[in-house]
Design a protein around this motif. Structure first.
Motif, PDB file in Angstrom:
ATOM      1  N   LEU A 136     -10.190   3.792  -9.308  1.00  0.00           N
ATOM      2  CA  LEU A 136      -8.858   3.332  -8.944  1.00  0.00           C
ATOM      3  C   LEU A 136      -8.046   4.461  -8.316  1.00  0.00           C
ATOM      4  N   PHE A 137      -8.154   5.647  -8.879  1.00  0.00           N
ATOM      5  CA  PHE A 137      -7.444   6.793  -8.299  1.00  0.00           C
ATOM      6  C   PHE A 137      -7.903   7.029  -6.861  1.00  0.00           C
ATOM      7  N   LEU A 158      -6.341   4.384  -4.600  1.00  0.00           N
ATOM      8  CA  LEU A 158      -4.917   4.651  -4.423  1.00  0.00           C
ATOM      9  C   LEU A 158      -4.671   5.876  -3.548  1.00  0.00           C
ATOM     10  N   THR A 159      -5.682   6.694  -3.373  1.00  0.00           N
ATOM     11  CA  THR A 159      -5.582   7.844  -2.471  1.00  0.00           C
ATOM     12  C   THR A 159      -5.956   7.464  -1.047  1.00  0.00           C
ATOM     13  N   SER A 194       0.823  -1.207   0.000  1.00  0.00           N
ATOM     14  CA  SER A 194       0.000   0.000   0.000  1.00  0.00           C
ATOM     15  C   SER A 194       0.859   1.260   0.000  1.00  0.00           C
ATOM     16  N   TRP A 196       1.574   6.126  -7.189  1.00  0.00           N
ATOM     17  CA  TRP A 196       0.370   6.889  -7.537  1.00  0.00           C
ATOM     18  C   TRP A 196       0.637   8.385  -7.511  1.00  0.00           C
ATOM     19  N   ALA A 253       2.652   1.619  -3.285  1.00  0.00           N
ATOM     20  CA  ALA A 253       1.663   2.025  -4.295  1.00  0.00           C
ATOM     21  C   ALA A 253       1.398   3.519  -4.216  1.00  0.00           C
ATOM     22  N   ALA A 254       1.422   4.067  -2.993  1.00  0.00           N
ATOM     23  CA  ALA A 254       1.222   5.509  -2.827  1.00  0.00           C
ATOM     24  C   ALA A 254       2.335   6.286  -3.516  1.00  0.00           C
ATOM     25  N   PRO A 277      -3.796   3.779   0.897  1.00  0.00           N
ATOM     26  CA  PRO A 277      -2.475   4.057   1.481  1.00  0.00           C
ATOM     27  C   PRO A 277      -2.514   5.087   2.613  1.00  0.00           C
TER      28      PRO A 277
END
Length: 285
Positions: A122-123, A126-127, A88, A95, A91-92, A130
């Motif tokens: 998805l955005f 991802l916000t 996570s 992103w 991924a941040a 994380p």
């Protein structure tokens, strides 16, 4: 408007600080979970969900996903090296790198995601996800040895973000001439940006003098500068999505301040980026 903003801030800030230092890990996790579900509810507007029921379902599903991830952890231990958390946080980093490109190329970049609801969802994940794990991991920092060590780190990141925002506002009002990202947020200036960064560095210096942040100065400054930059990016990214959605505020849950996302947009970037740098990149464990 300013009066209501100040009153709300004076009420919320002590509550946030009390939650950081007084709540046990499970209680803190539940409060953070509720905040993330409310953020998901508001993100529904960015994803193109017009009806209340669709946004409720989005918030519920986001909450269930986070609860499921928590139950896969051993005995509520939030070690940064567990796959759910490490992935996570990394991924941040990816992103927010992508988000930077999107902001720099806006409005041209919107052509690739404006009509895609799955991408906008998805955005949002991802916000929010994380951010959730960044909050919990920092709060659990050295919890067995010192119940308040992680609370100090989270307070530090929050003060950085609040300081950067306040410094940018004041310096922008006094000296602002050159627009930072006029197509995304016309009110922001390079002078305000630099003023916010200087304010963050002053906070870092004061915090290191008066609080137990026992890490090398190079590590602290590196994490501080990148987190401060990420906080600006988080604000600009939400502004970009609001502009695409045709709305001024993400919601109206907080009097004078708009919605939950309007208050945590900078934190959604700064917290996971700071946690990833501190705990995974520099290995401060």
């Amino acid at each position: 408007m300013l009066k209501s903003r100040l009153i709300t801030a004076f009420i919320l800030i002590p509550i946030v600080i009390a939650a950081l230092f007084l709540l046990p890990p499970l209680g803190f996790a539940l409060i953070t979970l509720v905040v993330c579900m409310l953020a998901a509810w508001e993100w529904g507007q960015f994803a193109g969900f017009a009806s209340r029921s669709q946004r409720i379902w989005l918030a519920v599903l986001c909450g269930l996903l986070l609860v499921f991830m928590m139950f896969t952890l051993p005995a509520w231990q939030h070690s940064v090296h567990l796959p759910q958390i490490a992935v996570s946080l990394w991924a941040a980093m990816v992103w927010w790198g992508v988000a930077l490109i999107m902001v720099l190329l806006y409005p041209g970049s919107a052509a690739f995601w404006r009509t895609s609801r799955p991408l906008r969802l998805l955005f949002g994940l991802l916000t929010i996800i994380p951010f959730f794990w960044g909050m919990l991991t920092l709060r659990q920092y050295h919890y067995d040895a010192d119940h308040f060590a992680g609370a100090w780190w989270l307070l530090y990141v929050m003060l950085l973000v609040w300081g950067a925002d306040s410094g940018a506002y004041m310096f922008g009002r006094l000296f602002g001439r050159h627009k930072l990202a006029p197509k995304v947020s016309p009110g922001k200036t390079w002078e305000g940006f630099l003023g916010g960064l200087v304010t963050s560095l002053v906070i870092a210096w004061l915090f290191r003098l008066w609080t137990p942040l026992n890490v090398p100065i190079v590590t602290l400054l590196s994490c501080t500068v990148v987190a401060a930059l990420a906080s600006v990016l988080g604000d600009l990214t939400e502004s970009m999505f609001k502009r695409e959605a045709g709305i001024k505020d993400s919601g109206n849950l907080i009097p004078g301040h708009g919605g939950i996302l309007d208050r945590i947009d900078s934190l959604t970037a700064a917290v996971p980026v700071f946690a990833c740098l501190l705990l995974l990149v520099f290995g401060t464990l």
